[in-house]
Scaffold this active site. Structure first.
Site, PDB file in Angstrom:
ATOM      1  N   ASP A  61       0.872  -1.165   0.000  1.00 33.50           N
ATOM      2  CA  ASP A  61       0.000   0.000   0.000  1.00 33.50           C
ATOM      3  C   ASP A  61       0.912   1.218   0.000  1.00 33.50           C
ATOM      4  O   ASP A  61       1.583   1.508   0.995  1.00 33.50           O
ATOM      5  CB  ASP A  61      -0.896  -0.016   1.233  1.00 33.50           C
ATOM      6  CG  ASP A  61      -1.802   1.210   1.319  1.00 33.50           C
ATOM      7  OD1 ASP A  61      -1.673   2.116   0.474  1.00 33.50           O
ATOM      8  OD2 ASP A  61      -2.629   1.262   2.251  1.00 33.50           O
ATOM      9  N   TYR A 159      -6.984  16.612  -6.262  1.00 31.99           N
ATOM     10  CA  TYR A 159      -6.158  15.810  -7.161  1.00 31.99           C
ATOM     11  C   TYR A 159      -5.274  16.705  -8.032  1.00 31.99           C
ATOM     12  O   TYR A 159      -4.066  16.473  -8.168  1.00 31.99           O
ATOM     13  CB  TYR A 159      -7.070  14.940  -8.029  1.00 31.99           C
ATOM     14  CG  TYR A 159      -6.379  14.125  -9.085  1.00 31.99           C
ATOM     15  CD1 TYR A 159      -5.479  13.127  -8.757  1.00 31.99           C
ATOM     16  CD2 TYR A 159      -6.646  14.346 -10.444  1.00 31.99           C
ATOM     17  CE1 TYR A 159      -4.853  12.368  -9.738  1.00 31.99           C
ATOM     18  CE2 TYR A 159      -6.033  13.589 -11.422  1.00 31.99           C
ATOM     19  CZ  TYR A 159      -5.138  12.612 -11.074  1.00 31.99           C
ATOM     20  OH  TYR A 159      -4.523  11.854 -12.053  1.00 31.99           O
TER      21      TYR A 159
END
Length: 270
Positions: A61, A159
């Site tokens: 991860d 983002y």
């Protein structure tokens, strides 16, 4: 054209699907050895691993602060060196759904998660990779960004901000480490026909619900028309991967600190 990538060692993050999978496949086809990092192995990535011993997968991860260094360490343990780093992991952090349509759709936790996944994972990977590249006398880093880093939008504000920071970060690394043989470049896709768009509940479904249309209409040309794409279609992952492979290649020896838009003609500014 021989890209001179035979036996070069590459790390590709976010390699299980979409653009990362295409980059992994392309580098393998060019003769490179690849350490592919992702949370899980998809059938497509597993299929690539069956073709020989040039591919090593690491289940991580990348929002874990220790994960990027662990991936680089695996590459060096497995192949003894590192020549190429592709920071492709990005997009929605685990558990998030994009697009978001307003600044107010993301709270502090959302912003932190977005920066952890889209910026800090790349920062940590570079911190681990650059010393290994310096030992080799140089290397190539390619950061996968987005057109939103240059074209601000009310959609996915967090983002776009994270990727704009990545663009600046890449140029700074190119300036510092260029004299020592490390090139750092950015590839900025526009909309690409990946699972981010096509999965159930993905961008096509979210946008279709917002616009009162269907996912099929969006994917078959509606999204391209909405975004005024010059080519009339979304890009394919392989088209992004081709540019990445060229930038990773020694044939691009004088290309560094650059940002390449592979966006179907979305960005219009000079």
């Amino acid at each position: 054209m021989d890209l001179q990538l035979t036996d070069r060692v590459a790390v590709v993050t976010g390699a299980s699907k979409g653009i990362g999978l295409a980059i992994t496949r392309t580098l393998l086809e060019e003769g490179a050895k690849v350490v592919a990092a992702s949370r899980k192995v998809t059938p497509e990535l597993a299929e690539l691993a069956r073709d020989g011993d040039a591919l090593e997968h690491v289940s991580v991860d990348l929002t874990d602060p220790d994960a990027p260094a662990a991936v680089v360490a695996r590459a060096i343990d497995r192949f003894a060196c590192l020549d190429i780093l592709v920071n492709n992991a990005g997009g929605p952090p685990p558990g998030a759904t994009l697009p978001r349509f307003s600044f107010f759709d993301a709270d502090d936790a959302d912003w932190r998660a977005m920066f952890e996944f889209n910026l800090f994972s790349a920062v940590r990977a570079c911190r681990a990779a650059i010393p290994a590249m310096l030992e080799r006398g140089g290397g190539s880093i390619v950061n996968i960004s987005t057109g939103h880093a240059r074209q601000a939008s009310a959609i996915n504000v967090d983002y776009g901000a994270a990727k704009a920071a990545m663009n600046n970060f890449g140029k700074a690394l190119a300036e510092e480490f260029g004299p020592q043989g490390i090139r750092v470049n950015t590839v900025s896709p526009g909309p690409v026909l990946t699972p981010w768009w096509t999965d159930q509940g993905g961008a096509a479904d979210v946008l279709a619900a917002k616009l009162g249309t269907t996912r099929e209409e969006l994917l078959e040309g509606g999204a391209a028309q909405l975004m005024n794409l010059a080519t009339g279609r979304l890009a394919t992952p392989d088209e992004i991967a081709t540019v990445v492979a060229l930038l990773a290649s020694p044939r691009s020896a004088s290309t560094t600190g650059a940002d390449f838009a592979v966006d179907s003609g979305w960005l219009k500014a000079v």
